[in-house]
Design a protein around this motif. Structure first.
Motif, PDB file in Angstrom:
ATOM      1  N   UNK A 175       0.834  -1.202   0.000  1.00 37.16           N
ATOM      2  CA  UNK A 175       0.000   0.000   0.000  1.00 37.16           C
ATOM      3  C   UNK A 175       0.868   1.251   0.000  1.00 37.16           C
ATOM      4  N   UNK A 176       0.317   2.346  -0.469  1.00 36.74           N
ATOM      5  CA  UNK A 176       1.035   3.624  -0.450  1.00 36.74           C
ATOM      6  C   UNK A 176       0.973   4.195   0.954  1.00 36.74           C
ATOM      7  N   UNK A 177       2.142   4.500   1.513  1.00 37.40           N
ATOM      8  CA  UNK A 177       2.192   4.952   2.901  1.00 37.40           C
ATOM      9  C   UNK A 177       3.446   5.804   3.118  1.00 37.40           C
ATOM     10  N   UNK A 221      18.822   3.718   7.199  1.00 37.20           N
ATOM     11  CA  UNK A 221      17.719   3.038   7.895  1.00 37.20           C
ATOM     12  C   UNK A 221      16.390   3.537   7.315  1.00 37.20           C
ATOM     13  N   UNK A 222      15.536   2.611   6.950  1.00 36.31           N
ATOM     14  CA  UNK A 222      14.219   2.956   6.414  1.00 36.31           C
ATOM     15  C   UNK A 222      13.160   2.493   7.400  1.00 36.31           C
ATOM     16  N   UNK A 223      12.342   3.437   7.872  1.00 38.54           N
ATOM     17  CA  UNK A 223      11.297   3.116   8.848  1.00 38.54           C
ATOM     18  C   UNK A 223       9.936   3.159   8.178  1.00 38.54           C
ATOM     19  N   UNK A 224       9.187   2.095   8.360  1.00 39.81           N
ATOM     20  CA  UNK A 224       7.823   1.973   7.853  1.00 39.81           C
ATOM     21  C   UNK A 224       6.892   2.009   9.065  1.00 39.81           C
ATOM     22  N   UNK A 225       6.410   3.202   9.463  1.00 38.38           N
ATOM     23  CA  UNK A 225       5.607   3.321  10.686  1.00 38.38           C
ATOM     24  C   UNK A 225       4.333   2.477  10.663  1.00 38.38           C
ATOM     25  N   UNK A 226       3.695   2.350   9.509  1.00 39.01           N
ATOM     26  CA  UNK A 226       2.445   1.600   9.434  1.00 39.01           C
ATOM     27  C   UNK A 226       2.632   0.160   9.902  1.00 39.01           C
ATOM     28  N   UNK A 227       3.768  -0.436   9.537  1.00 42.07           N
ATOM     29  CA  UNK A 227       4.021  -1.831   9.899  1.00 42.07           C
ATOM     30  C   UNK A 227       5.044  -1.971  11.024  1.00 42.07           C
ATOM     31  N   UNK A 228       5.441  -0.810  11.585  1.00 45.84           N
ATOM     32  CA  UNK A 228       6.451  -0.798  12.644  1.00 45.84           C
ATOM     33  C   UNK A 228       7.637  -1.679  12.253  1.00 45.84           C
ATOM     34  N   UNK A 229       8.195  -1.337  11.113  1.00 43.57           N
ATOM     35  CA  UNK A 229       9.262  -2.130  10.504  1.00 43.57           C
ATOM     36  C   UNK A 229      10.439  -1.239  10.158  1.00 43.57           C
ATOM     37  N   UNK A 230      11.648  -1.742  10.409  1.00 46.10           N
ATOM     38  CA  UNK A 230      12.865  -1.041  10.029  1.00 46.10           C
ATOM     39  C   UNK A 230      13.667  -1.918   9.072  1.00 46.10           C
ATOM     40  N   UNK A 231      14.201  -1.304   8.033  1.00 43.90           N
ATOM     41  CA  UNK A 231      15.105  -1.984   7.110  1.00 43.90           C
ATOM     42  C   UNK A 231      16.451  -1.280   7.203  1.00 43.90           C
ATOM     43  N   UNK A 232      17.507  -2.028   7.504  1.00 42.98           N
ATOM     44  CA  UNK A 232      18.826  -1.452   7.753  1.00 42.98           C
ATOM     45  C   UNK A 232      19.831  -2.062   6.791  1.00 42.98           C
TER      46      UNK A 232
END
Length: 327
Positions: free
Chosen positions: A46-48, A151-162
């Motif tokens: 989804x777009x977020x 670091x990329x934070x996706x707040x909707x899914x409470x996910x971090x990509x490092x």
């Protein structure tokens, strides 16, 4: 997938891929009221809103761990902000981003927000929007500006990509090594140059030059020397080694001649661009472009495997030459 209730976790080096290879670590927070499974959160299209943060440094340095919770005090640069200014904000066509400072007044972290459908798209937008400005700052200030961790934070899914570079392992060195031939000195020097570099582009160029020499003029010179002394040498068949860590797009080359991979893939698709800046097709190599950078990072591991294979083959030829020559 590993679960932990601690803010830190021990991950075996083997799980992070081959040493020196770039990877990405995904961290999902355990949410009490979350009804979706992990895969649904990881594959959300989804777009977020995403938040991308990059740590700045004055120089590249090796690290033995992956720090995902970095903040302004973990970074630094040669760029200063006035004492009464907490941050520097930049607005442009691609969005807005901020440079934050550490306690020394140095710009130490850059933060960017955007809308995207995946972490990859968010990183791409960061590269397209922020990196051109960082490149410009490096030119204006006449200084290096290194982005050590993203670091990329996706707040909707409470996910971090490092993003990370898989750490090198310690090795026990035995002094009882095989013969070290003077002819291999430039090769080993170029290999060490590649390993000491933190640039995928430069590392690739070092590997390419090794292959260019050992598959061409340097290899031919050994056979010329052998023939002049009446010595017959038999080279072994050099093929692209197999590894599960080779990118899927290059798995089809496994088991095929390295010379063919060099001529058909490495030279036209990578060497021409990095050596001439502008290819015959008119493509301009942009080292801050996400797609360009990712393509070199992706081909680097299989190239390194080929280099090690060819170095071993060449060393065996020299060993046979010196043995038959009585040297």
């Amino acid at each position: 997938m590993k679960n932990t209730s601690s803010p830190s976790s021990d991950i075996p080096n083997e799980s992070l891929g081959p040493a020196g290879v770039r990877g990405e670590l995904h961290v999902l927070a355990i949410m009490a009221n979350e009804k979706r499974d992990d895969q649904s959160r990881l594959k959300d299209s989804s777009t977020r809103t995403f938040k991308v943060e990059a740590l700045l440094a004055k120089a590249n340095s090796a690290t033995e761990g992956i720090k995902g919770d970095f903040g302004v005090e973990d970074g630094g640069s040669y760029l200063l902000l006035p004492q009464d200014q907490a941050m520097s904000r930049v607005r442009c066509a691609g969005g807005m981003f901020e440079f934050k400072k550490n306690s020394k007044g140095e710009q130490s972290l850059v933060s960017f927000e955007c809308t995207a459908t995946s972490t990859a798209e968010a990183r791409r937008k960061f590269s397209e929007t922020v990196l051109p400005f960082v490149d410009y700052l490096s030119y204006v200030a006449n200084c290096p500006i290194v982005l050590t961790t993203i670091r990329v934070h996706d707040p909707k899914n409470d996910r971090h990509a490092i993003e990370y570079v898989s750490p090198y392992r310690q090795a026990i060195f035995s002094q009882h090594i095989s013969n070290l031939y003077p002819e291999m000195a430039p090769v080993h020097a170029m290999y060490r140059e590649a390993k000491n570099s933190h640039s995928d582009f430069y590392t690739f160029l070092c590997y390419y030059k090794i292959l260019e020499g050992l598959l061409g003029a340097v290899r031919n010179e050994v056979f010329v020397r052998a023939r002049s002394k009446g010595i017959s040498l038999q080279g072994r068949r050099e093929v692209v080694p197999a590894s599960e860590h080779i990118a899927e797009s290059y798995q089809k080359h496994v088991g095929k001649p390295i010379k063919g991979f060099f001529d058909e893939v490495l030279n036209p698709q990578f060497r021409v661009a990095i050596a001439h800046f502008i290819t015959d097709a008119g493509t301009i190599l942009n080292m801050s472009d996400f797609q360009h950078a990712n393509s070199y990072a992706e081909v680097l591991f299989v190239t390194e495997l080929c280099v090690r294979e060819v170095i071993q083959s060449h060393s065996l030829l020299l060993e046979a030459l010196h043995a038959k020559n009585g040297a």
